[in-house]
Design a protein around this motif. Structure first.
Motif, PDB file in Angstrom:
ATOM      1  N   GLY A 155       0.797  -1.217   0.000  1.00  0.00           N
ATOM      2  CA  GLY A 155       0.000   0.000   0.000  1.00  0.00           C
ATOM      3  C   GLY A 155       0.828   1.265   0.000  1.00  0.00           C
ATOM      4  N   GLY A 156       2.034   1.192  -0.582  1.00  0.00           N
ATOM      5  CA  GLY A 156       2.877   2.372  -0.678  1.00  0.00           C
ATOM      6  C   GLY A 156       3.720   2.663   0.543  1.00  0.00           C
ATOM      7  N   SER A 157       3.747   1.735   1.533  1.00  0.00           N
ATOM      8  CA  SER A 157       4.536   1.936   2.743  1.00  0.00           C
ATOM      9  C   SER A 157       5.372   0.697   3.038  1.00  0.00           C
ATOM     10  N   VAL A 158       6.535   0.893   3.634  1.00  0.00           N
ATOM     11  CA  VAL A 158       7.398  -0.216   4.022  1.00  0.00           C
ATOM     12  C   VAL A 158       6.829  -0.879   5.269  1.00  0.00           C
ATOM     13  N   VAL A 159       6.678  -2.204   5.214  1.00  0.00           N
ATOM     14  CA  VAL A 159       6.143  -2.926   6.367  1.00  0.00           C
ATOM     15  C   VAL A 159       7.232  -3.739   7.065  1.00  0.00           C
ATOM     16  N   SER A 213      20.968   7.874   1.221  1.00  0.00           N
ATOM     17  CA  SER A 213      20.335   6.955   2.166  1.00  0.00           C
ATOM     18  C   SER A 213      19.471   5.917   1.457  1.00  0.00           C
ATOM     19  N   ALA A 214      19.671   4.642   1.830  1.00  0.00           N
ATOM     20  CA  ALA A 214      18.872   3.564   1.245  1.00  0.00           C
ATOM     21  C   ALA A 214      17.405   3.688   1.649  1.00  0.00           C
ATOM     22  N   ASP A 215      17.167   3.972   2.926  1.00  0.00           N
ATOM     23  CA  ASP A 215      15.781   4.094   3.404  1.00  0.00           C
ATOM     24  C   ASP A 215      15.049   5.231   2.684  1.00  0.00           C
ATOM     25  N   GLU A 216      15.739   6.355   2.508  1.00  0.00           N
ATOM     26  CA  GLU A 216      15.106   7.495   1.844  1.00  0.00           C
ATOM     27  C   GLU A 216      14.858   7.199   0.365  1.00  0.00           C
ATOM     28  N   ALA A 217      15.755   6.443  -0.262  1.00  0.00           N
ATOM     29  CA  ALA A 217      15.564   6.089  -1.673  1.00  0.00           C
ATOM     30  C   ALA A 217      14.321   5.230  -1.857  1.00  0.00           C
ATOM     31  N   VAL A 218      14.129   4.267  -0.949  1.00  0.00           N
ATOM     32  CA  VAL A 218      12.946   3.407  -1.038  1.00  0.00           C
ATOM     33  C   VAL A 218      11.674   4.212  -0.800  1.00  0.00           C
ATOM     34  N   SER A 219      11.709   5.094   0.171  1.00  0.00           N
ATOM     35  CA  SER A 219      10.534   5.939   0.441  1.00  0.00           C
ATOM     36  C   SER A 219      10.201   6.801  -0.774  1.00  0.00           C
ATOM     37  N   ALA A 220      11.230   7.338  -1.420  1.00  0.00           N
ATOM     38  CA  ALA A 220      11.015   8.164  -2.612  1.00  0.00           C
ATOM     39  C   ALA A 220      10.454   7.336  -3.757  1.00  0.00           C
ATOM     40  N   ALA A 223       6.882   6.769  -3.205  1.00  0.00           N
ATOM     41  CA  ALA A 223       6.122   8.016  -3.355  1.00  0.00           C
ATOM     42  C   ALA A 223       6.125   8.521  -4.795  1.00  0.00           C
ATOM     43  N   GLY A 224       6.917   7.868  -5.671  1.00  0.00           N
ATOM     44  CA  GLY A 224       6.984   8.291  -7.063  1.00  0.00           C
ATOM     45  C   GLY A 224       7.858   9.498  -7.292  1.00  0.00           C
ATOM     46  N   THR A 225       8.788   9.777  -6.359  1.00  0.00           N
ATOM     47  CA  THR A 225       9.627  10.969  -6.473  1.00  0.00           C
ATOM     48  C   THR A 225      11.114  10.637  -6.556  1.00  0.00           C
ATOM     49  N   LEU A 226      11.460   9.384  -6.731  1.00  0.00           N
ATOM     50  CA  LEU A 226      12.871   8.998  -6.774  1.00  0.00           C
ATOM     51  C   LEU A 226      13.562   9.561  -8.010  1.00  0.00           C
ATOM     52  N   SER A 227      14.719  10.190  -7.807  1.00  0.00           N
ATOM     53  CA  SER A 227      15.537  10.677  -8.909  1.00  0.00           C
ATOM     54  C   SER A 227      16.554   9.594  -9.255  1.00  0.00           C
ATOM     55  N   TRP A 228      16.486   9.067 -10.476  1.00  0.00           N
ATOM     56  CA  TRP A 228      17.371   7.977 -10.869  1.00  0.00           C
ATOM     57  C   TRP A 228      17.788   8.145 -12.321  1.00  0.00           C
ATOM     58  N   GLN A 229      18.737   7.362 -12.750  1.00  0.00           N
ATOM     59  CA  GLN A 229      19.288   7.478 -14.104  1.00  0.00           C
ATOM     60  C   GLN A 229      18.892   6.266 -14.947  1.00  0.00           C
ATOM     61  N   PRO A 230      17.973   6.432 -15.888  1.00  0.00           N
ATOM     62  CA  PRO A 230      17.540   5.287 -16.699  1.00  0.00           C
ATOM     63  C   PRO A 230      18.656   4.719 -17.577  1.00  0.00           C
ATOM     64  N   ASP A 231      19.668   5.525 -17.884  1.00  0.00           N
ATOM     65  CA  ASP A 231      20.752   5.067 -18.755  1.00  0.00           C
ATOM     66  C   ASP A 231      22.009   4.707 -17.974  1.00  0.00           C
ATOM     67  N   VAL A 232      21.862   4.417 -16.703  1.00  0.00           N
ATOM     68  CA  VAL A 232      23.042   4.159 -15.876  1.00  0.00           C
ATOM     69  C   VAL A 232      23.857   2.999 -16.446  1.00  0.00           C
TER      70      VAL A 232
END
Length: 262
Positions: A155-159, A213-220, A223-232
């Motif tokens: 449901g969009g949250s880490v359990v 932060s790993a925890d913050e990356a998962v939360s992002a 939430a649909g706000t993670l900044s990532w590189q599709p061409d990494v």
């Protein structure tokens, strides 16, 4: 810090996601993202203008032009140099086919496609996310990570979450390990083309080029706000880690979170 890219709207995911000419052999494949594929489909196949493509995908005309030119370069590389083409990843969402989505009748899908979307939504309701992990942060070299932190989300949250040791597994074994753990998505720093292909074949979604932060990356991500590189991409033939945007050496320490590649 780069501004997070805007999620691109596509009509449907490609029916065929890999092409390989005879004799491609061990050549490194070229990765085309789904949103780049959509730009080529709309402009070259449906004969839309860049402006029309931008409206349909929900991005600026400049973004469309950049995606289109990047995609054409990749396709040319395949044709000229006889490389395999893989279509996967990207920052996109599938349109629901409604006029509000600006796709209208051009996005008609079969009942089977609708069922697949329903399955995707169910997976998003409960999913496992793995992160290359070291001292609370996203480790920057997938193939050399000694630990994954695996999160279960609903449901969009880490359990729940737990740290798993890789026990010295190399590039080839790590994708299999994640598949055995039932992982749906991976967040990492740099990652090579072979590992990307192994993840894609295992059905694991990749979110590379992430740092912090790993925890913050998962939360992002949830939430649909993670900044990532599709061409990494991770080129481990360098001479050590020199910071973001450079290649990573064979030594542990990996490549920068914004390693270049799609």
């Amino acid at each position: 810090m780069p501004r997070p890219s805007r999620c691109r709207r596509i009509c449907c995911e490609p029916k065929y996601d890999r092409f390989a000419p005879p004799g491609a052999g061990e050549k490194e494949p070229v990765f085309l993202t789904v949103d780049e594929f959509e730009a080529v489909r709309l402009i070259d196949y449906e004969k839309r203008t860049h402006e029309q493509c931008a409206v349909q995908m929900g991005v600026s005309r400049t973004t469309v032009t950049e995606m289109y030119e990047r995609a054409r370069e990749k396709i040319a590389d395949c044709l000229v140099n006889g490389k395999a083409l893989r279509i996967c990843g990207g920052h996109y969402r599938v349109c629901d086919g409604s006029p509000r989505g600006r796709c209208g009748g051009s996005c008609e899908r079969s009942r089977a496609s609708a069922e697949l979307r329903d399955m995707d939504r169910k997976e998003e309701e409960r999913m496992k996310i793995a992160v290359t992990y070291e001292n609370g942060n996203v480790f920057q070299h997938f193939g050399h990570t000694e630990q994954f932190k695996v999160y279960e989300a609903e449901g969009g949250s880490v359990v729940s979450s737990r740290v798993v040791d890789t026990e010295g597994s190399g590039h080839g074994a790590l994708a299999g390990m994640l598949a055995e753990l039932g992982v749906d998505a991976l967040i990492c720093g740099g990652i090579g083309a072979g590992a990307q292909m192994a993840l894609a074949e295992a059905g694991i979604r990749l979110f590379g080029g992430v740092s912090g932060s790993a925890d913050e990356a998962v939360s992002a991500l949830l939430a649909g706000t993670l900044s990532w590189q599709p061409d990494v991409r991770c080129d481990h033939h360098g001479h050590g880690h020199h910071g973001e945007g450079h290649s990573c050496g064979a030594e542990k320490g990996g490549c920068g979170g914004n390693g270049s590649c799609r």
